[in-house]
Design a protein around this motif. Structure first.
Motif, PDB file in Angstrom:
ATOM      1  N   VAL A   7      24.953  75.224  70.030  1.00 34.92           N
ATOM      2  CA  VAL A   7      23.562  75.623  70.221  1.00 34.92           C
ATOM      3  C   VAL A   7      23.534  77.042  70.772  1.00 34.92           C
ATOM      4  O   VAL A   7      24.288  77.374  71.684  1.00 34.92           O
ATOM      5  N   HIS A   8      22.664  77.868  70.205  1.00 37.31           N
ATOM      6  CA  HIS A   8      22.603  79.288  70.529  1.00 37.31           C
ATOM      7  C   HIS A   8      21.170  79.677  70.894  1.00 37.31           C
ATOM      8  O   HIS A   8      20.222  79.117  70.348  1.00 37.31           O
ATOM      9  N   THR A   9      21.030  80.639  71.788  1.00 38.09           N
ATOM     10  CA  THR A   9      19.713  81.116  72.212  1.00 38.09           C
ATOM     11  C   THR A   9      19.593  82.598  71.905  1.00 38.09           C
ATOM     12  O   THR A   9      20.523  83.365  72.152  1.00 38.09           O
ATOM     13  N   THR A  10      18.449  82.983  71.355  1.00 32.76           N
ATOM     14  CA  THR A  10      18.179  84.390  71.074  1.00 32.76           C
ATOM     15  C   THR A  10      17.209  84.939  72.121  1.00 32.76           C
ATOM     16  O   THR A  10      16.422  84.181  72.690  1.00 32.76           O
ATOM     17  N   PRO A  11      17.238  86.254  72.376  1.00 35.40           N
ATOM     18  CA  PRO A  11      16.326  86.846  73.357  1.00 35.40           C
ATOM     19  C   PRO A  11      14.936  87.111  72.766  1.00 35.40           C
ATOM     20  O   PRO A  11      14.112  87.761  73.396  1.00 35.40           O
ATOM     21  N   PHE A  12      14.670  86.610  71.560  1.00 36.01           N
ATOM     22  CA  PHE A  12      13.396  86.816  70.874  1.00 36.01           C
ATOM     23  C   PHE A  12      13.030  85.540  70.123  1.00 36.01           C
ATOM     24  O   PHE A  12      13.863  84.675  69.896  1.00 36.01           O
ATOM     25  N   SER A  13      11.772  85.438  69.743  1.00 30.50           N
ATOM     26  CA  SER A  13      11.340  84.307  68.926  1.00 30.50           C
ATOM     27  C   SER A  13      11.675  84.586  67.471  1.00 30.50           C
ATOM     28  O   SER A  13      11.250  85.603  66.908  1.00 30.50           O
ATOM     29  N   MET A  14      12.425  83.683  66.861  1.00 27.06           N
ATOM     30  CA  MET A  14      12.775  83.835  65.448  1.00 27.06           C
ATOM     31  C   MET A  14      11.569  83.551  64.555  1.00 27.06           C
ATOM     32  O   MET A  14      11.608  83.817  63.362  1.00 27.06           O
ATOM     33  N   GLY A  15      10.472  83.037  65.146  1.00 28.31           N
ATOM     34  CA  GLY A  15       9.257  82.771  64.399  1.00 28.31           C
ATOM     35  C   GLY A  15       8.279  83.926  64.375  1.00 28.31           C
ATOM     36  O   GLY A  15       7.235  83.838  63.733  1.00 28.31           O
ATOM     37  N   ASP A  16       8.579  85.023  65.064  1.00 28.15           N
ATOM     38  CA  ASP A  16       7.660  86.161  65.103  1.00 28.15           C
ATOM     39  C   ASP A  16       7.862  87.134  63.950  1.00 28.15           C
ATOM     40  O   ASP A  16       7.069  88.067  63.790  1.00 28.15           O
ATOM     41  N   GLY A  17       8.906  86.954  63.175  1.00 24.21           N
ATOM     42  CA  GLY A  17       9.147  87.851  62.046  1.00 24.21           C
ATOM     43  C   GLY A  17      10.271  87.319  61.183  1.00 24.21           C
ATOM     44  O   GLY A  17      10.812  86.247  61.436  1.00 24.21           O
ATOM     45  N   THR A  51      13.354  79.994  69.927  1.00 25.54           N
ATOM     46  CA  THR A  51      14.393  80.886  70.455  1.00 25.54           C
ATOM     47  C   THR A  51      15.776  80.244  70.432  1.00 25.54           C
ATOM     48  O   THR A  51      16.743  80.872  70.842  1.00 25.54           O
ATOM     49  N   GLN A  52      15.878  79.013  69.950  1.00 23.08           N
ATOM     50  CA  GLN A  52      17.180  78.330  69.915  1.00 23.08           C
ATOM     51  C   GLN A  52      17.481  77.844  68.505  1.00 23.08           C
ATOM     52  O   GLN A  52      16.591  77.453  67.756  1.00 23.08           O
ATOM     53  N   TRP A  53      18.777  77.873  68.181  1.00 26.32           N
ATOM     54  CA  TRP A  53      19.207  77.357  66.892  1.00 26.32           C
ATOM     55  C   TRP A  53      20.581  76.719  67.031  1.00 26.32           C
ATOM     56  O   TRP A  53      21.286  76.924  68.013  1.00 26.32           O
ATOM     57  N   GLN A  54      20.944  75.949  66.022  1.00 24.46           N
ATOM     58  CA  GLN A  54      22.206  75.213  66.035  1.00 24.46           C
ATOM     59  C   GLN A  54      23.038  75.559  64.806  1.00 24.46           C
ATOM     60  O   GLN A  54      22.518  75.596  63.701  1.00 24.46           O
ATOM     61  N   SER A  55      24.323  75.828  65.034  1.00 32.86           N
ATOM     62  CA  SER A  55      25.289  75.964  63.942  1.00 32.86           C
ATOM     63  C   SER A  55      26.084  74.665  63.911  1.00 32.86           C
ATOM     64  O   SER A  55      26.351  74.080  64.956  1.00 32.86           O
ATOM     65  N   ASN A  56      26.442  74.213  62.720  1.00 31.81           N
ATOM     66  CA  ASN A  56      27.085  72.911  62.625  1.00 31.81           C
ATOM     67  C   ASN A  56      27.867  72.781  61.328  1.00 31.81           C
ATOM     68  O   ASN A  56      27.476  73.321  60.303  1.00 31.81           O
ATOM     69  N   VAL A  57      28.978  72.046  61.405  1.00 26.89           N
ATOM     70  CA  VAL A  57      29.711  71.591  60.224  1.00 26.89           C
ATOM     71  C   VAL A  57      29.807  70.082  60.354  1.00 26.89           C
ATOM     72  O   VAL A  57      30.168  69.566  61.417  1.00 26.89           O
ATOM     73  N   ILE A  58      29.454  69.371  59.293  1.00 22.55           N
ATOM     74  CA  ILE A  58      29.545  67.905  59.277  1.00 22.55           C
ATOM     75  C   ILE A  58      30.520  67.532  58.170  1.00 22.55           C
ATOM     76  O   ILE A  58      30.342  67.940  57.018  1.00 22.55           O
ATOM     77  N   ILE A  59      31.567  66.780  58.530  1.00 27.08           N
ATOM     78  CA  ILE A  59      32.568  66.367  57.542  1.00 27.08           C
ATOM     79  C   ILE A  59      33.043  64.951  57.836  1.00 27.08           C
ATOM     80  O   ILE A  59      32.888  64.446  58.942  1.00 27.08           O
ATOM     81  N   GLY A  60      33.637  64.337  56.835  1.00 22.01           N
ATOM     82  CA  GLY A  60      34.296  63.048  57.037  1.00 22.01           C
ATOM     83  C   GLY A  60      33.825  61.971  56.091  1.00 22.01           C
ATOM     84  O   GLY A  60      32.806  62.093  55.433  1.00 22.01           O
ATOM     85  N   THR A  61      34.594  60.874  56.045  1.00 21.30           N
ATOM     86  CA  THR A  61      34.220  59.723  55.225  1.00 21.30           C
ATOM     87  C   THR A  61      33.726  58.575  56.081  1.00 21.30           C
ATOM     88  O   THR A  61      33.040  57.691  55.599  1.00 21.30           O
TER      89      THR A  61
END
Length: 132
Positions: free
Chosen positions: A94-104, A74-84
């Motif tokens: 970090v984001h939470t959904t009201p449903f399981s993303m693994g159910d469909g 029910t949780q996922w992460q958005s991210n940008v990674i940059i740099g030298t």
């Protein structure tokens, strides 16, 4: 130094896929429809990555959607990674959904423009960052 296994290794019924292109792409809308895996220690990902970013002194460029299998997926992460420099700059959210993303199957989108990056799940924008 030797290693002795105390129990035999067994194959797991996991499956994975990777799409790799030798062609370089930059701005655009990247979309995937996937059913993610559930389970502690499991990570289902969709990301852009610049080849060679792992090399010392190379500018790292990566944009991520990472769905955690724990907590019933029910949780996922958005991210940008940059740099030298290491460690690199990260913009984790970090984001939470009201449903399981693994159910469909669900549709995940990265929208990358010169002015912003936006993340969507099933057509709903979850996050947007602006700037260079």
């Amino acid at each position: 130094v030797g290693f002795t296994a105390t129990s035999p290794a067994t194959a797991k019924p996991y499956k994975a896929a990777e799409i790799y292109s030798k062609q370089t792409y930059k701005y655009g809308r990247y979309e995937i429809r996937m059913r993610v895996a559930k389970g502690s220690g499991v990570l289902s990902t969709f990301f852009t990555y610049k080849n060679g970013s792992e090399q010392p002194g190379t500018f790292w460029e990566e944009i991520d959607i990472e769905i955690f299998g724990k907590n019933n997926a029910t949780q996922w992460q958005s991210n940008v990674i940059i740099g030298t420099n290491r460690p690199t700059t990260k913009t984790e959210g970090v984001h939470t959904t009201p449903f399981s993303m693994g159910d469909g199957y669900h549709t995940y989108v990265l929208e990358w423009t010169p002015n912003y990056i936006a993340w969507y799940v099933d057509g709903t924008q979850t996050r947007r960052i602006t700037g260079g």
